[in-house]
Design a protein around this motif. Structure first.
Motif, PDB file in Angstrom:
ATOM      1  N   ARG A 170       1.431   5.061  -9.951  1.00 56.16           N
ATOM      2  CA  ARG A 170      -0.036   5.045  -9.226  1.00 56.16           C
ATOM      3  C   ARG A 170      -0.491   3.400  -8.966  1.00 56.16           C
ATOM      4  N   ILE A 171      -1.101   3.612 -10.540  1.00 55.93           N
ATOM      5  CA  ILE A 171      -1.011   1.794 -10.487  1.00 55.93           C
ATOM      6  C   ILE A 171       0.423   0.925  -9.561  1.00 55.93           C
ATOM      7  N   ARG A 172       0.860   1.259  -9.796  1.00 56.74           N
ATOM      8  CA  ARG A 172       1.533   0.107  -9.193  1.00 56.74           C
ATOM      9  C   ARG A 172       1.870   0.002  -7.542  1.00 56.74           C
ATOM     10  N   ILE A 177       0.038  -2.135  -2.895  1.00 55.51           N
ATOM     11  CA  ILE A 177      -0.636  -2.854  -1.370  1.00 55.51           C
ATOM     12  C   ILE A 177      -2.730  -3.425  -1.422  1.00 55.51           C
ATOM     13  N   ALA A 178      -2.598  -3.846  -2.747  1.00 55.19           N
ATOM     14  CA  ALA A 178      -3.025  -4.887  -3.002  1.00 55.19           C
ATOM     15  C   ALA A 178      -2.665  -5.914  -2.415  1.00 55.19           C
ATOM     16  N   HIS A 281      -0.993   1.064   8.124  1.00 55.45           N
ATOM     17  CA  HIS A 281      -0.224   2.081   8.486  1.00 55.45           C
ATOM     18  C   HIS A 281       1.061   1.936   8.899  1.00 55.45           C
ATOM     19  N   ARG A 282       1.758   0.464   9.568  1.00 53.27           N
ATOM     20  CA  ARG A 282       2.695  -0.425   9.311  1.00 53.27           C
ATOM     21  C   ARG A 282       3.674  -0.146   7.921  1.00 53.27           C
ATOM     22  N   PHE A 283       2.667  -1.218   6.771  1.00 48.81           N
ATOM     23  CA  PHE A 283       3.387  -0.533   5.860  1.00 48.81           C
ATOM     24  C   PHE A 283       3.391   0.210   4.820  1.00 48.81           C
TER      25      PHE A 283
END
Length: 381
Positions: A170-172, A177-178, A281-283
C-alpha cells in the motif's frame, strides 16, 4: 481467546485428575492400610496433591516428596500421584530426573520390604513398567506440545509478515500515486508560470492592477513548483529491483502493444475519450491493465486476453478477462500487486473485483466514478 480457553480446560482437567487420584489413594489406604500408616498415607496424598497443583513451588519438590513417600509407605498407595509427577517431568524434558525418581522409589521400597522370591518382586516390575509408560507418555506429550507451539508461532509470524507486506504494498502504491501527481502538477504549474510570464512581459498594454496580479501569480506558481519538487524529489529515487517507468497519459495502447510483442494474444476495446476524465483515472486505468496483463502472463501463459476500457460517464470502467492457461515456468508471484491496486482505486472512490469467470477463465474489473463537476460538464456539452 481459543488458546486461553484451551489452557483453562487443560488446567481444570489436571485438577480433576489429581483430586481423583488423591481420593483413590486415601480410599486405598483406608481399605488396605492399618493404624498410623493409613493416616500417613492420607496426609501424604493430600500434601502431594497440593505440591502438584501449586505451580509456585520449585518443580523438583513434588517429585522428590512423592518419590520418598511412595518408597517409604508403599508403591500401591501413592503410585498414581507419583506417575503424574513423572509425566510432568518427562513432558518438561526432564526424563533423566524422572527415571532417577523411579529407581529411587523402587530402591527404597525394596530395601524396606526385601522381597524373598521372584513372585514377591513381580509387583515391583509391574510398577516399574507402569511408571516407565508414564514417562514415555510425558515425552510424547511434551514433544507434541512443543510442536504445536512451534506451529502456532510460525503461523503468527506469517500473519505478521503478510500484514507488513500488505502495508508495504500500500505504501509503495501511495508513493507511486504521489510521484505521478508530482509529474502532472509540475507540468500544470510550469504552464501557468510560462503563460503568466509571457503576459507579464507585455504588461505595458495592461492596467497596472492586472499587471501586478500577473506578476504575483507568476511568482506564486514558480514558488509552488519549487516547493513541490523539493518535497517530492525523493519519490523519483529508483528502488532496487522495481520498474520505475511511470505511465504517460494515453499509454494503455502502448502497454497492450508491449504485451503483444512479448507473445500475448490481447484484444483491446476503448470506448469514450480518455481526455474527458481526470488524470488520476487515466493513471489508474494504466495500472489496472498493467497488473492484469502481468498476472495473465504469469498464471495463464498463452491464454487469450480481452481488455475493455470505457471512459464514458457515469464511471470509468476497466475489464480484463483471460481464458484458462498454464502458469509460466519460473514465474514468481509476490501476491501483493492487487493489494496496491485496490489501495489506489479505494483512494479514488472506486472498487476492484477479481475472481474466476467460469470455464477456467479469470476476470478483473475496476470502476472509478466520475467527479460530479465533470459529469455536469459532459451533460451540458
Amino acid at each position: 481467546m481459543n488458546g486461553v480457553r484451551a489452557a483453562r480446560q487443560t488446567s481444570y482437567g489436571r485438577i480433576a485428575l489429581v483430586l481423583l487420584l488423591t481420593v483413590y489413594s486415601g480410599y486405598d489406604a483406608v481399605v488396605f492400610a492399618t493404624g498410623m500408616r493409613s493416616v500417613a498415607v492420607g496426609i501424604a496424598s493430600v500434601a502431594g496433591a497440593v505440591l502438584l497443583l501449586r505451580r509456585r513451588f520449585h518443580w523438583l519438590l513434588a517429585p522428590l516428596f512423592l518419590t520418598a513417600a511412595t518408597g517409604l509407605l508403599g508403591e500401591s498407595f501413592l503410585l498414581p500421584l507419583l506417575c503424574v509427577a513423572l509425566f510432568d517431568l518427562a513432558a518438561d524434558r526432564r526424563a533423566g530426573t524422572a527415571v532417577s525418581c523411579i529407581l529411587a522409589s523402587l530402591g527404597i521400597n525394596a530395601i524396606l520390604t526385601t522381597p524373598s522370591s521372584l513372585e514377591d518382586a513381580s509387583p515391583y516390575l509391574a510398577s516399574a513398567l507402569f511408571m516407565m509408560g508414564c514417562v514415555l507418555g510425558g515425552l510424547w506429550r511434551g514433544s507434541r506440545r512443543r510442536a504445536v507451539q512451534l506451529l502456532a508461532d510460525q503461523v503468527e509470524h506469517l500473519k505478521v509478515e503478510a500484514s507488513l507486506r500488505e502495508e508495504a504494498a500500500r505504501i509503495r502504491e501511495r508513493a507511486r500515486i504521489a510521484a505521478e501527481m508530482h509529474d502532472v502538477l509540475a507540468h500544470r504549474l510550469s504552464l501557468i508560470a510560462l503563460h503568466t510570464g509571457v503576459l507579464a512581459a507585455r504588461s505595458d498594454d495592461l492596467p497596472d492592477r492586472v499587471a501586478d496580479r500577473l506578476r504575483l501569480l507568476r511568482t506564486v506558481s514558480t514558488e509552488a513548483l519549487t516547493d513541490l519538487r523539493e518535497v517530492l524529489y525523493a519519490l523519483h529515487a529508483p528502488e532496487p529491483g522495481t520498474d520505475q517507468r511511470r505511465p504517460a497519459i494515453g499509454q494503455v495502447n502502448d502497454l497492450v502493444d508491449e504485451g503483444r510483442t512479448a507473445g500475448q494474444r490481447i484484444g483491446l476495446l476503448v470506448e469514450g475519450t480518455p481526455e474527458m476524465v481526470p488524470t488520476t483515472h487515466r493513471f489508474a486505468v494504466y495500472r489496472v491493465v498493467q497488473e492484469a496483463l502481468t498476472n495473465a502472463r504469469k498464471h495463464a501463459d498463452g491464454a487469450t486476453v480481452t481488455v475493455r476500457v470505457d471512459y464514458r460517464p457515469p464511471a470509468t470502467s476497466v475489464e480484463v478477462a483471460n481464458t484458462g492457461g498454464q502458469p509460466a515456468p519460473g514465474a514468481i508471484d509476490s501476491g501483493y500487486g492487487l493489494v496496491g491496486l485496490r489501495e489506489r482505486l479505494t483512494a479514488l472512490g472506486g472498487r476492484l473485483q477479481v475472481g474466476p469467470a467460469g470455464g477456467g477463465s479469470w476476470r478483473l474489473t475496476a470502476e472509478l466514478p466520475h467527479p460530479v463537476d465533470i459529469a455536469e460538464d459532459r451533460s451540458t456539452a
